[in-house]
Write a protein that holds these residues in place. Structure first.
Motif, PDB file in Angstrom:
ATOM      1  N   SER A 266       0.834  -1.206   0.000  1.00 56.96           N
ATOM      2  CA  SER A 266       0.000   0.000   0.000  1.00 56.96           C
ATOM      3  C   SER A 266       0.866   1.252   0.000  1.00 56.96           C
ATOM      4  CB  SER A 266      -0.983   0.002   1.166  1.00 56.96           C
ATOM      5  OG  SER A 266      -0.368  -0.412   2.331  1.00 56.96           O
ATOM      6  N   SER A 267       2.124   1.121   0.467  1.00 58.81           N
ATOM      7  CA  SER A 267       2.979   2.315   0.440  1.00 58.81           C
ATOM      8  C   SER A 267       3.324   2.678  -1.001  1.00 58.81           C
ATOM      9  CB  SER A 267       4.244   2.075   1.259  1.00 58.81           C
ATOM     10  OG  SER A 267       5.123   1.226   0.571  1.00 58.81           O
ATOM     11  N   ILE A 268       3.496   1.668  -1.850  1.00 56.33           N
ATOM     12  CA  ILE A 268       3.802   1.959  -3.252  1.00 56.33           C
ATOM     13  C   ILE A 268       2.559   2.581  -3.909  1.00 56.33           C
ATOM     14  CG2 ILE A 268       4.373   0.889  -5.475  1.00 56.33           C
ATOM     15  CD1 ILE A 268       5.992  -1.217  -3.801  1.00 56.33           C
ATOM     16  N   LEU A 269       1.401   2.006  -3.591  1.00 59.92           N
ATOM     17  CA  LEU A 269       0.159   2.532  -4.172  1.00 59.92           C
ATOM     18  C   LEU A 269      -0.142   3.950  -3.683  1.00 59.92           C
ATOM     19  CD1 LEU A 269      -2.252  -0.527  -4.066  1.00 59.92           C
ATOM     20  CD2 LEU A 269      -1.322   0.641  -6.079  1.00 59.92           C
TER      21      LEU A 269
ATOM     22  N   LYS B 201      -5.561   9.100   0.249  1.00 63.67           N
ATOM     23  CA  LYS B 201      -6.986   8.903   0.531  1.00 63.67           C
ATOM     24  C   LYS B 201      -7.563   7.622  -0.094  1.00 63.67           C
ATOM     25  CE  LYS B 201     -11.012  11.498  -0.373  1.00 63.67           C
ATOM     26  NZ  LYS B 201     -11.701  12.738  -0.668  1.00 63.67           N
ATOM     27  N   PRO B 202      -7.247   7.328  -1.357  1.00 66.52           N
ATOM     28  CA  PRO B 202      -7.795   6.093  -1.929  1.00 66.52           C
ATOM     29  C   PRO B 202      -7.397   4.837  -1.143  1.00 66.52           C
ATOM     30  CG  PRO B 202      -6.854   7.454  -3.650  1.00 66.52           C
ATOM     31  CD  PRO B 202      -6.497   8.105  -2.366  1.00 66.52           C
ATOM     32  N   ILE B 203      -6.229   4.886  -0.478  1.00 61.01           N
ATOM     33  CA  ILE B 203      -5.803   3.703   0.291  1.00 61.01           C
ATOM     34  C   ILE B 203      -6.724   3.524   1.510  1.00 61.01           C
ATOM     35  CG2 ILE B 203      -3.857   2.596   1.515  1.00 61.01           C
ATOM     36  CD1 ILE B 203      -3.433   2.970  -1.482  1.00 61.01           C
ATOM     37  N   ILE B 204      -7.139   4.664   2.084  1.00 56.12           N
ATOM     38  CA  ILE B 204      -8.074   4.562   3.224  1.00 56.12           C
ATOM     39  C   ILE B 204      -9.374   3.910   2.744  1.00 56.12           C
ATOM     40  CG2 ILE B 204      -9.364   5.868   4.967  1.00 56.12           C
ATOM     41  CD1 ILE B 204      -7.199   7.965   4.955  1.00 56.12           C
ATOM     42  N   LEU B 205      -9.813   4.302   1.541  1.00 54.60           N
ATOM     43  CA  LEU B 205     -11.047   3.733   0.991  1.00 54.60           C
ATOM     44  C   LEU B 205     -10.893   2.221   0.745  1.00 54.60           C
ATOM     45  CD1 LEU B 205     -13.885   4.171  -0.192  1.00 54.60           C
ATOM     46  CD2 LEU B 205     -12.814   4.607  -2.402  1.00 54.60           C
ATOM     47  N   VAL B 206      -9.778   1.849   0.126  1.00 55.42           N
ATOM     48  CA  VAL B 206      -9.547   0.414  -0.143  1.00 55.42           C
ATOM     49  C   VAL B 206      -9.551  -0.364   1.179  1.00 55.42           C
ATOM     50  CG1 VAL B 206      -7.853  -1.272  -0.979  1.00 55.42           C
ATOM     51  CG2 VAL B 206      -8.256   0.820  -2.276  1.00 55.42           C
ATOM     52  N   ALA B 207      -8.878   0.205   2.194  1.00 52.91           N
ATOM     53  CA  ALA B 207      -8.835  -0.480   3.500  1.00 52.91           C
ATOM     54  C   ALA B 207     -10.254  -0.659   4.041  1.00 52.91           C
ATOM     55  CB  ALA B 207      -7.974   0.302   4.477  1.00 52.91           C
TER      56      ALA B 207
ATOM     57  N   LEU C   2      10.296  11.225   9.776  1.00 55.47           N
ATOM     58  CA  LEU C   2      11.741  11.043   9.589  1.00 55.47           C
ATOM     59  C   LEU C   2      12.130  11.033   8.110  1.00 55.47           C
ATOM     60  CD1 LEU C   2      12.141   8.134  12.144  1.00 55.47           C
ATOM     61  CD2 LEU C   2      13.035  10.443  12.448  1.00 55.47           C
ATOM     62  N   PHE C   3      11.160  10.717   7.235  1.00 48.80           N
ATOM     63  CA  PHE C   3      11.493  10.518   5.824  1.00 48.80           C
ATOM     64  C   PHE C   3      11.189  11.741   4.976  1.00 48.80           C
ATOM     65  CE2 PHE C   3      10.353   6.296   7.472  1.00 48.80           C
ATOM     66  CZ  PHE C   3      11.481   5.578   7.114  1.00 48.80           C
ATOM     67  N   PRO C   4      12.119  12.066   4.014  1.00 47.34           N
ATOM     68  CA  PRO C   4      11.772  13.114   3.063  1.00 47.34           C
ATOM     69  C   PRO C   4      10.631  12.648   2.143  1.00 47.34           C
ATOM     70  CG  PRO C   4      14.002  12.292   2.649  1.00 47.34           C
ATOM     71  CD  PRO C   4      13.454  11.527   3.809  1.00 47.34           C
ATOM     72  N   LEU C   5       9.975  13.641   1.536  1.00 48.72           N
ATOM     73  CA  LEU C   5       8.758  13.363   0.775  1.00 48.72           C
ATOM     74  C   LEU C   5       8.910  12.242  -0.250  1.00 48.72           C
ATOM     75  CD1 LEU C   5       5.860  14.286   0.266  1.00 48.72           C
ATOM     76  CD2 LEU C   5       6.748  16.089  -1.197  1.00 48.72           C
ATOM     77  N   ASN C   6      10.060  12.217  -0.963  1.00 50.53           N
ATOM     78  CA  ASN C   6      10.171  11.256  -2.070  1.00 50.53           C
ATOM     79  C   ASN C   6      10.222   9.804  -1.610  1.00 50.53           C
ATOM     80  OD1 ASN C   6      12.714  11.669  -0.978  1.00 50.53           O
ATOM     81  ND2 ASN C   6      13.761  11.099  -2.862  1.00 50.53           N
ATOM     82  N   VAL C   7      10.642   9.565  -0.360  1.00 51.58           N
ATOM     83  CA  VAL C   7      10.676   8.166   0.111  1.00 51.58           C
ATOM     84  C   VAL C   7       9.794   7.978   1.360  1.00 51.58           C
ATOM     85  CG1 VAL C   7      12.950   7.564  -0.810  1.00 51.58           C
ATOM     86  CG2 VAL C   7      12.791   8.627   1.435  1.00 51.58           C
ATOM     87  N   ARG C   8       8.965   9.005   1.635  1.00 48.78           N
ATOM     88  CA  ARG C   8       8.189   8.944   2.883  1.00 48.78           C
ATOM     89  C   ARG C   8       7.241   7.751   2.901  1.00 48.78           C
ATOM     90  NH1 ARG C   8       5.938  14.368   3.870  1.00 48.78           N
ATOM     91  NH2 ARG C   8       8.041  14.742   4.630  1.00 48.78           N
ATOM     92  N   SER C   9       6.561   7.575   1.800  1.00 49.01           N
ATOM     93  CA  SER C   9       5.560   6.531   1.770  1.00 49.01           C
ATOM     94  C   SER C   9       6.218   5.140   1.820  1.00 49.01           C
ATOM     95  CB  SER C   9       4.740   6.717   0.507  1.00 49.01           C
ATOM     96  OG  SER C   9       3.800   5.735   0.396  1.00 49.01           O
ATOM     97  N   LEU C  10       7.241   4.952   1.000  1.00 52.13           N
ATOM     98  CA  LEU C  10       7.918   3.650   0.968  1.00 52.13           C
ATOM     99  C   LEU C  10       8.565   3.341   2.324  1.00 52.13           C
ATOM    100  CD1 LEU C  10       8.686   1.254  -0.786  1.00 52.13           C
ATOM    101  CD2 LEU C  10      10.731   2.482  -1.501  1.00 52.13           C
ATOM    102  N   GLY C  11       9.260   4.343   2.880  1.00 54.01           N
ATOM    103  CA  GLY C  11       9.938   4.150   4.169  1.00 54.01           C
ATOM    104  C   GLY C  11       8.938   3.812   5.264  1.00 54.01           C
ATOM    105  N   SER C  12       7.824   4.557   5.308  1.00 56.23           N
ATOM    106  CA  SER C  12       6.825   4.276   6.347  1.00 56.23           C
ATOM    107  C   SER C  12       6.220   2.894   6.142  1.00 56.23           C
ATOM    108  CB  SER C  12       5.675   5.288   6.299  1.00 56.23           C
ATOM    109  OG  SER C  12       6.172   6.587   6.324  1.00 56.23           O
ATOM    110  N   GLY C  13       6.058   2.515   4.879  1.00 57.75           N
ATOM    111  CA  GLY C  13       5.487   1.198   4.586  1.00 57.75           C
ATOM    112  C   GLY C  13       6.391   0.084   5.082  1.00 57.75           C
ATOM    113  N   LEU C  14       7.704   0.254   4.878  1.00 52.43           N
ATOM    114  CA  LEU C  14       8.637  -0.784   5.334  1.00 52.43           C
ATOM    115  C   LEU C  14       8.698  -0.842   6.856  1.00 52.43           C
ATOM    116  CD1 LEU C  14      11.613  -0.550   2.836  1.00 52.43           C
ATOM    117  CD2 LEU C  14       9.909  -2.347   3.059  1.00 52.43           C
TER     118      LEU C  14
END
Ligand SMILES: O[C@H]1[C@H](O)[C@@H](O)[C@H](O)[C@@H](O)[C@H]1O
Length: 524
Positions: A107-110, A117-123, A443-455
């Protein structure tokens, strides 16, 4: 760049936290200092509304993880026309954390592609399907399917909600807003325990457990409706080149606070600068003048750019520590432990664990933005270690006890001593480790925030899965004293690691917080 201002700001914030200069409010043309930016106002009603709406995901996370303990003891022969075996129980329980583990990096990649927001909907859709499949299941296989779908939902929600809230909240309140979500998790667990206990005492067990698991669909349906008023985050919108929409949302989250309203353009500019810098850097790193951000590029940036690697190390350390300290072995098996201790209504006693967790999360909510994340961890983890050691001592003083030897009841005072120390441990956990790791996205900059948080979220679920799977075997192999002593050692090692590598991020904007790790661990 805004983020590089992080370190000096950190040095100042400690002594200046309380002296906000009110006279500035009268002079609307006066330039705002960074410190004023951090001090800005009360939380507006819009942010409250968003926090409550997004918090429903937390409630579902807590409810669905908490409800399983009562469900397992109420199912009886309703599935596959036989009593559940231990293997059935383990698979039903662990399928949820296993699928949560799979869902978080996915979901972090998505979330980077399609938005938060769409991820909240899918969840939500998954929560609804999972609840219905469980409620109508007639075999163990159906139940495992339902729990796995709920696991996917929990994994996605546990990753995206803190990220969503951190990206929307004003800097001065970010800790509190993210902690509100954890408060919702712990409230969900309390509700699940109360409902589980009430159904097990007064309802028809054969129908009761179906209602318990089915009820999980209701908040998810409510959140689907609330999604109409929930915006996308300004950070994602800027990245998607929709700065005008981002500006409108920053303005809305500022509410009627004059200081925050004055800062709207600054906040937007900071986000744009960071997004542009990260794009330029990515272009340079790719060496072909393009920013083609395939998922491989994201991984490369996360693992090979030193500040990102540091952020990932800290986020995974905190999430791993949150689980390996053993808290969820109490959440999942406290009824078993209290049964061993000779309590007559163990499900009721185990409610003390869930309630202590909830009450002290409220305290964390009030303290985390004042005391700071690093400091609250450094203060609270020693109490966890002490509570665990004392619990271990309590067990060992009462003779060696294994799960197989449940019949050996402890003396009443021994049991109360253990209960008090478990509560001390849970209270200290709720004040720090229970919520601080979820502030991972800062802790993560914007470009890797989602991926980093996902991991980091995946690390949480992996560790959760391991603890859930190993607790009872450990109790049998080592006995209760050594099992609790082992968790205590984890806390002590974790404390040293936090001391060495986790810098204080309280009050910094997201852009500044990520800048702390630019040239080292940022710890002073
Ligand atoms: O932050 C939450 C909270 O502390 C819950 O009570 C716990 O069950 C979860 O595992 C944790 O992630």
């Amino acid at each position: 760049m805004a983020s590089q201002a992080g370190a000096p700001l950190l040095a100042r914030q400690d002594d200046e936290t309380d002296d906000f200069d009110e006279t500035r409010l009268d002079d609307s043309n006066a330039p705002l200092s960074d410190n004023d930016q951090k001090q800005s106002g009360r939380l507006g009603y819009f942010v409250w509304l968003l926090t409550l709406s997004a918090g429903i995901s937390g409630l579902l996370f807590g409810y669905d993880t908490g409800v399983i303990s009562a469900t397992l003891v109420s199912i009886g022969t309703s599935l596959s026309n036989r009593e559940l075996t231990s293997i059935d129980k383990s698979i039903i329980t662990s399928s949820t954390s296993l699928f949560a583990l799979a869902a978080s990096p996915l979901s972090s990649i998505l979330a980077d592609r399609v938005g938060r927001k769409p991820i909240i909907l899918v969840a939500d859709v998954l929560f609804i399907f999972g609840a219905l499949i469980q409620a109508f299941s007639v075999s163990v296989t159906h139940m495992v399917l339902g729990r796995s779908i709920v696991g996917l939902a929990i994994g996605a929600a546990s990753f995206v909600t803190p990220l969503y809230l951190a990206e929307l909240a004003p800097a001065a309140h970010r800790g509190m807003v993210v902690t509100m979500n954890i408060l919702a998790v712990t409230l969900g667990q309390v509700i699940a325990y109360v409902i589980g206990w009430a159904f097990s005492q007064y309802g028809s067990p054969a129908i009761g457990w179906r209602l318990m698991v089915g009820l999980g669909a209701v908040p998810a349906i409510l959140q689907c409706l609330l999604l109409f008023i929930m915006p996308e985050t300004p950070r994602w919108l800027v990245k998607a080149k929709r700065s005008d929409e981002a500006r409108a949302i920053i303005q809305k989250t500022a509410g009627s606070d004059p200081v925050a309203l004055q800062m709207v353009d600054n906040v937007l500019k900071d986000i744009e600068i960071e997004a542009r810098e990260e794009e330029d850097n990515a272009r340079l790193r790719n060496g072909d003048g393009k920013t083609h951000r395939s998922w491989l590029v994201g991984w490369r940036e996360l693992l090979f750019v030193p500040k990102n690697r540091r952020a990932l190390t800290i986020a995974c350390l905190l999430q791993g520590l949150q689980q390996f300290c053993g808290f969820n072995s109490l959440m999942y098996f406290s009824a078993t432990i209290f049964l061993m201790l000779g309590f007559t209504v163990p499900t009721l006693t185990s409610l003390t664990v869930a309630s202590t967790n909830f009450i002290f999360t409220i305290a964390a909510l009030l303290l985390v933005d004042r005391i700071g994340r690093r400091r609250i961890l450094l203060y609270s983890i020693p109490f966890m270690a002490f509570g665990l050691l004392a619990t271990a001592f309590g067990f060992s003083a009462s003779g060696t006890l294994t799960v197989a030897a449940r019949g050996n009841e402890l003396t009443q005072s021994g049991a109360i001593f253990i209960l008090i120390n478990i509560m001390l441990y849970v209270a200290a956990y709720a004040l720090g480790l229970g919520n601080v790791p979820w502030m991972q996205s800062e802790l993560f900059p914007l470009n890797v925030r989602s991926l980093g948080s996902g991991l980091a979220t995946a690390t949480n679920w992996l560790a959760n899965f391991i603890v859930g799977l190993t607790f009872l075997p450990l109790m049998d192999a080592l006995g209760a004293p050594w099992t609790f002593a082992l968790y205590s050692v984890v806390c002590i090692v974790g404390w040293v690691a936090v001391w060495c590598i986790y810098p204080e991020t309280v009050g910094l904007s997201l852009e500044e917080a990520t800048g702390l790790l630019e040239h080292g661990w940022g710890v002073r």
